[in-house]
Design a protein around this motif. Structure first.
Motif, PDB file in Angstrom:
ATOM      1  N   LYS A   1       0.850  -1.187   0.000  1.00  0.00           N
ATOM      2  CA  LYS A   1       0.000   0.000   0.000  1.00  0.00           C
ATOM      3  C   LYS A   1       0.884   1.234   0.000  1.00  0.00           C
ATOM      4  CE  LYS A   1      -3.878  -1.900   2.584  1.00  0.00           C
ATOM      5  NZ  LYS A   1      -4.726  -1.748   3.789  1.00  0.00           N
ATOM      6  N   TYR A   2       0.404   2.266  -0.629  1.00  0.00           N
ATOM      7  CA  TYR A   2       1.141   3.519  -0.715  1.00  0.00           C
ATOM      8  C   TYR A   2       0.232   4.682  -0.335  1.00  0.00           C
ATOM      9  CZ  TYR A   2       4.247   0.587  -3.440  1.00  0.00           C
ATOM     10  OH  TYR A   2       5.073  -0.424  -3.854  1.00  0.00           O
ATOM     11  N   HIS A   3       0.824   5.686   0.281  1.00  0.00           N
ATOM     12  CA  HIS A   3       0.104   6.917   0.593  1.00  0.00           C
ATOM     13  C   HIS A   3       0.593   7.995  -0.365  1.00  0.00           C
ATOM     14  CE1 HIS A   3      -1.620   5.421   4.328  1.00  0.00           C
ATOM     15  NE2 HIS A   3      -0.454   4.821   4.527  1.00  0.00           N
ATOM     16  N   VAL A   4      -0.334   8.677  -1.006  1.00  0.00           N
ATOM     17  CA  VAL A   4       0.007   9.738  -1.944  1.00  0.00           C
ATOM     18  C   VAL A   4      -0.468  11.073  -1.361  1.00  0.00           C
ATOM     19  CG1 VAL A   4      -0.290  10.599  -4.279  1.00  0.00           C
ATOM     20  CG2 VAL A   4      -0.275   8.133  -3.866  1.00  0.00           C
TER      21      VAL A   4
END
Length: 87
Positions: A3-6
């Motif tokens: 998962k990535y946070h942008v």
């Protein structure tokens, strides 16, 4: 899957209602800022969800392009003008 946070930034506006006997838009602005800018609730902030929304703490008043004075509206939605002799 990872998962990535942008992080994103955008633009927001707020309005503060203040009761005062002042008629000078600059003074009305100062008194409104003493009240403080409203925050957002937990649901709107995205708390516990897959998004988050946070408001910064740096707010600038809208100003008249011609005069540079702070724009303030009365309870009828009419713009408050700078008192005579104070410009």
């Amino acid at each position: 899957m990872p998962k990535y946070h942008v992080p994103l930034s955008g633009w927001a506006s707020a309005s503060i209602t203040v009761e005062t006997d002042a008629t000078d838009p600059e003074q009305i602005y100062e008194e409104a800022m003493e009240e403080g800018v409203p925050g957002i609730c937990a649901q709107c902030s995205g708390w516990g969800r897959n998004f988050s929304l946070a408001l910064g703490d740096e707010w600038e008043p809208e100003t008249d392009e011609k005069t540079g004075f702070v724009i303030v509206y009365d309870e009828n939605g009419d713009q408050v003008q700078m008192p005579e002799g104070e410009d």
